[in-house]
Design a protein around this motif. Structure first.
Motif, short mmCIF file in Angstrom:
data_model
loop_
_atom_site.label_atom_id
_atom_site.label_comp_id
_atom_site.label_asym_id
_atom_site.label_seq_id
_atom_site.Cartn_x
_atom_site.Cartn_y
_atom_site.Cartn_z
N TYR A 26 13.23 -7.24 2.54
CA TYR A 26 14.75 -6.96 2.64
C TYR A 26 15.06 -6.10 1.13
O TYR A 26 15.64 -5.17 1.04
N ASP A 27 14.16 -6.51 0.01
CA ASP A 27 14.42 -5.64 -1.19
C ASP A 27 14.24 -4.48 -1.09
O ASP A 27 14.80 -3.49 -1.50
N VAL A 28 13.21 -4.08 -0.13
CA VAL A 28 12.67 -2.58 -0.08
C VAL A 28 13.61 -1.99 0.78
O VAL A 28 14.21 -0.73 0.65
N PHE A 29 13.97 -2.32 1.91
CA PHE A 29 14.67 -2.04 3.15
C PHE A 29 16.32 -2.20 3.18
O PHE A 29 17.14 -1.33 3.82
N MET A 30 16.62 -3.21 2.47
CA MET A 30 17.86 -3.76 2.53
C MET A 30 18.77 -3.77 4.07
O MET A 30 19.74 -3.78 4.09
N ALA A 66 0.78 -1.15 -0.26
CA ALA A 66 0.07 -0.17 0.01
C ALA A 66 0.89 1.01 0.01
O ALA A 66 0.56 2.23 -0.60
N TRP A 67 1.91 1.28 0.67
CA TRP A 67 2.85 2.31 0.66
C TRP A 67 3.51 2.54 -0.59
O TRP A 67 3.67 3.64 -1.18
N LEU A 68 4.12 1.43 -1.28
CA LEU A 68 4.57 1.68 -2.34
C LEU A 68 3.84 1.97 -3.44
O LEU A 68 4.29 2.85 -4.54
N MET A 69 2.51 1.85 -3.29
CA MET A 69 1.48 2.29 -4.40
C MET A 69 1.01 3.53 -4.27
O MET A 69 0.56 4.36 -5.20
N THR A 70 0.89 3.92 -2.75
CA THR A 70 0.30 5.29 -2.62
C THR A 70 1.45 6.33 -2.10
O THR A 70 1.02 7.35 -2.17
N ARG A 82 6.28 -1.96 8.79
CA ARG A 82 7.54 -2.34 9.51
C ARG A 82 7.22 -2.67 11.14
O ARG A 82 7.83 -3.65 11.73
N THR A 83 6.39 -1.80 11.75
CA THR A 83 6.13 -2.13 13.10
C THR A 83 5.59 -3.38 13.43
O THR A 83 5.79 -4.14 14.26
N SER A 84 4.41 -3.57 12.56
CA SER A 84 3.75 -4.84 12.86
C SER A 84 4.41 -6.05 12.38
O SER A 84 4.38 -7.25 12.89
N PHE A 85 5.49 -5.99 11.13
CA PHE A 85 6.29 -7.20 10.96
C PHE A 85 7.09 -7.50 11.90
O PHE A 85 7.50 -8.59 12.27
N ASN A 86 7.81 -6.34 12.31
CA ASN A 86 8.81 -6.83 13.35
C ASN A 86 8.18 -7.32 14.71
O ASN A 86 8.85 -8.07 15.30
N SER A 106 3.17 7.44 4.01
CA SER A 106 4.26 6.89 4.70
C SER A 106 4.01 5.99 6.15
O SER A 106 4.45 5.28 6.68
N ILE A 107 2.50 6.44 6.51
CA ILE A 107 1.85 5.81 7.77
C ILE A 107 2.11 4.28 7.36
O ILE A 107 2.06 3.45 8.21
N TYR A 108 1.71 3.99 6.20
CA TYR A 108 1.48 2.54 5.76
C TYR A 108 2.75 1.87 5.97
O TYR A 108 2.85 0.66 6.36
N LYS A 109 4.00 2.36 5.42
CA LYS A 109 5.19 2.03 5.65
C LYS A 109 5.68 1.59 7.18
O LYS A 109 5.89 0.72 7.33
N ASP A 110 5.25 2.75 8.04
CA ASP A 110 5.52 2.57 9.62
C ASP A 110 4.66 1.44 10.17
O ASP A 110 5.33 0.72 10.85
N ILE A 111 3.42 1.26 9.89
CA ILE A 111 2.74 0.39 10.39
C ILE A 111 3.27 -1.11 9.85
O ILE A 111 3.40 -2.20 10.58
#
Length: 780
Positions: free
Chosen positions: A708-712, A642-646, A656-660, A649-654
């Protein structure tokens, strides 16, 4: 961790969409040796050399075969981290032309050879550990020289006892205790042997490791096909094999045959194997000739066949797979373990055995029959019982395979390698080899119509029918294969799975999931929510479209048509995983079509997921629901898309937070342990145990790959490798989940065992995981 910024972003976006909830549920070594032992250097070893002291082919000996099988398995699993070399045992009479892995030789008949070998090993800086296969006969009359070898060595020594004799006299007890004292660790192959060492010899439990005799994974070919191949059509086959000697007590079976033939005239008894070389040297073929004479006396020559030669392993395993009953009639009560017995079990043979410790440990009424030594009467009764009760025989086969699966050579290799690592103080760093990509079972599960749902062990069960779920995943996996290999054959399979998805699509654009073997939709479609299945179909279709530059235009056009028709009614979907799969499908669809179609739906779904996250999350529970169930990683992955398409940044934050947070719950000292399907994880409660499914491990690997591909972030790469090793044996039970023989994947990791069935879901999931890590293999 949430912060004020994230909270404000959530509030702003939530105002655009209401919050929705969705319900889915000894002895110590002596002082001299301690002083001579090198203190470990504090560094890791990239490729540790292990020297195995053993008899070795072409010498004909059971331990030679055992060692070759073990070393083959170790090389297949760990050749990047272990280098296995051999010190071949010889008896002074024969010399052999050995393969390249043989580095040293030991003439066991000469006293000076032992000290010479100790010097060579001590001076060899490559050798990190010595593994010695021990059999009393190897060192007969040179017991003191052998013990001196052990005490002279300055490298860690592990001794494998192939024979453990109960009730030892004082001399034997002292000999064994001295061997154990000079060793850093001991391996035996049965629990019975371990108990004898502790109870009869006073050996510390901490020094003993039980690693069962390895067994071969086999493809379980058709019995009818194999009997025809070997000229045994319509025969009931009894088999025994191994190097022939009087200790095999073959006459026990010969004497039983007349009573067996009376009830089953089509029976034939195969005696496979050459006479033991030591027997030939001392007695010639006296024993074999006596058996041939007994066959004549009993008038059973049409029912006995001697195969007096060495069979290569594939041929031997085929003979065992066509065997109706395997007979193990040794007359030695102290034979701790038998390789021939283990091989027969690995092929699923119902076994009738005399009561050696190995048999008493693994044979129960559900897995075979134990008879008294030399009891032809009991043997005949047991054979007749099994031959006349086909359901019982089939049940024993299934139970035997389940019992023996943990002893596969691959699992033995894992157990040995872990012991080596422990003995080195973790300086040896184990790296699992990536198995070759094997599509055999994947293709066997596929008919002209699509991917079959279930499998009985590795035999496709057409009666289970088909599902949209499995065929959607099969479409993704086949596209991944084609992307990697560009093999034309994959195009036909892609068309087949795509056609199945189209078959499941209804006039309103939605999909049904369950199809029977007659290609009819089943009533189950009316009993369950199909949103998740629809989401998976859209993921698969989107992935096809993303490959528009390499796939035929007709396939791309068909996928676009099905996708766009399905998207007409997707706005009402509320299932979090269904929305997540659809988001993944749209992301790939956009990659292929280069359009901004469905962005409103992307934001709608992403905001619904955000609303769920805000409703359920707190400082210690950073998740979208009040529980975790299956396919959990798809939720943060969807937020990433969703972040990559829109660009929100909140989508990215959530994401990473939820995945971690998910990773913190599923990775531990055992590697990865995904949420159990035996009891979903509820907020504020302990996670359920056991019931780990390959599909959840595979989804986690695919999500790690995308992150990994996105954040390395190297931590994602590291966890991807750890997660994939779960399939290879780095899991709670240290057992393989992927079967390299069939190319299939076992259906789950349970409390004490793996589920032997290799159905579509697990097999396709493994393949997707394997293809995902393929692009990183040069980074290992």
């Amino acid at each position: 961790m949430k912060n004020e910024n994230i909270t404000r972003k959530i509030d702003r976006l939530i105002s655009q969409e209401a919050i929705f909830s969705y319900d889915s549920t000894t002895l110590s070594p002596n002082t001299i040796r301690k002083n001579r032992y090198h203190a470990p250097v504090n560094h890791t070893i990239n490729q540790a050399e292990i020297l195995v002291v053993t008899s070795y082919p072409p010498r004909e000996c059971g331990i030679a075969t055992y060692s070759q099988d073990l070393i083959t398995a170790l090389n297949k699993k760990f050749s990047n981290s272990l280098s296995i070399k051999i010190c071949a045992l010889e008896n002074g009479k024969d010399s052999y032309d050995y393969p390249g892995e043989v580095k040293y030789r030991l003439d066991t008949s000469h006293v000076t050879s032992y000290l010479d070998l100790a010097g060579k090993i001590n001076d060899d800086d490559h050798i990190q550990l010595v593994l010695i296969q021990h059999e009393f006969g190897f060192y007969k009359d040179q017991e003191q020289a052998f013990l001196q070898l052990l005490y002279e060595l300055i490298k860690p020594v592990v001794v494998v006892f192939h024979t453990v004799l109960p009730h030892p006299d004082a001399r034997l007890k002292l000999e064994v205790k001295n061997i154990v004292a000079a060793s850093k660790s001991i391996i035996v192959m049965t629990k019975t042997s371990a108990e004898i060492l502790m109870n009869d010899y006073g050996i510390s439990k901490q020094k003993i490791n039980v690693i069962a005799h390895g067994t071969h994974l086999v493809p379980h070919l058709s019995e009818m096909f194999l009997k025809e191949k070997y000229g045994l059509t319509n025969r009931k086959v009894l088999t025994t094999f191994g190097l022939l000697s009087s200790g095999k007590s073959i006459e026990t079976t010969l004497n039983a045959l007349p009573a067996i033939i009376k009830q089953c005239p089509e029976v034939i008894f195969l005696v496979i194997g050459k006479t033991h070389p030591e027997v030939v040297k001392n007695d010639g073929e006296v024993y074999r000739n006596s058996l041939i004479e007994k066959v004549k006396e009993l008038g059973i020559k049409d029912h006995v066949k001697f195969i007096n030669k060495y069979l290569d392993l594939p041929t031997l395993l085929e003979y065992l797979q066509l065997t109706d009953i395997y007979l193990f009639t040794t007359n030695d009560p102290n034979q701790a373990v038998s390789g021939t017995f283990a091989y027969a079990m690995s092929c699923g043979c119902p076994i009738i055995s005399t009561p050696i410790p190995h048999a008493k440990e693994v044979l129960t009424k559900d897995t075979g029959i134990i008879i008294d030594f030399k009891s032809s009467k009991q043997l005949a009764e047991g054979v007749n019982l099994l031959l006349n009760d086909y359901p019982l025989r089939k049940s024993i086969i299934t139970n035997t395979l389940q019992k023996i699966v943990s002893t596969a050579w691959e699992n033995s290799a894992v157990a040995h390698a872990m012991l080596f690592q422990n003995m080195s103080g973790n300086r040896i760093q184990l790296q699992f080899n990536l198995p070759e990509i094997n599509l055999s079972h994947f293709k066997a599960m596929t008919t002209e119509f699509g991917m079959i749902q279930f499998s009985k062990i590795n035999q496709p069960n057409i009666k289970s029918g088909y599902t949209l779920d499995d065929n959607a995943r099969a479409l993704v996996a086949t596209c991944m294969c084609y992307k990697l290999s560009r093999e034309k054959a994959s195009i036909d399979d892609i068309g087949k799975y795509l056609a199945f998805i189209k078959f499941c699509q209804q006039p309103m654009g939605n999909f049904l999931n369950y199809v029977d073997q007659e290609q009819n939709f089943t009533e189950q479609n009316n009993d369950v929510n199909l949103d998740d299945s629809n989401g998976r179909a859209l993921w698969a279709l989107g992935y096809v479209v993303s490959l528009k530059d390499i796939l035929p235009k007709t396939i791309i056009a068909e996928a676009i048509t099905i996708f766009e028709h399905a998207m007409l009614n997707m706005s009402s979907v509320k299932s979090p995983r269904a929305m997540a799969f659809v988001l993944k499908g749209i992301f790939y669809f956009h990659k292929g079509k280069k359009s901004t179609d469905y962005l409103e739906l992307v934001q709608l779904y992403a905001n619904r997921l955000l609303g769920m996250y805000k409703h359920e999350s707190n400082m210690i529970w950073e998740w979208f629901e009040s529980y975790m169930t299956y396919a959990n990683s798809i939720l943060p992955e969807a937020m990433l898309y969703a972040w990559l398409m829109t660009g929100e940044s909140i989508y990215k934050d959530i994401a990473r937070t939820s995945f971690n947070f998910l990773l913190s719950l599923t990775f531990n000292k055992n590697g990865i342990e995904v949420i159990s399907n035996k009891g979903w994880l509820q907020k504020g409660q302990e996670a359920g145990q056991f019931g780990e499914q390959p599909i959840d491990v595979a989804y986690t690997i695919m999500t790690l790959s995308k992150f990994y591909d996105v954040f390395m972030d190297e931590e994602y790469h590291k966890k991807m490798e750890i997660a994939f090793n779960w399939f290879l044996g780095d899991n709670r039970l240290h057992q393989i989940i992927y079967n390299p023989c069939t190319g299939g994947c076992y259906d789950g990791l349970e409390e004490t065992h793996v589920n032997l069935n290799q159905g579509a879901e697990s097999t396709v999931s493994y393949l997707m995981a394997r293809l995902t890590v393929e692009k990183y293999k040069n980074e290992q």
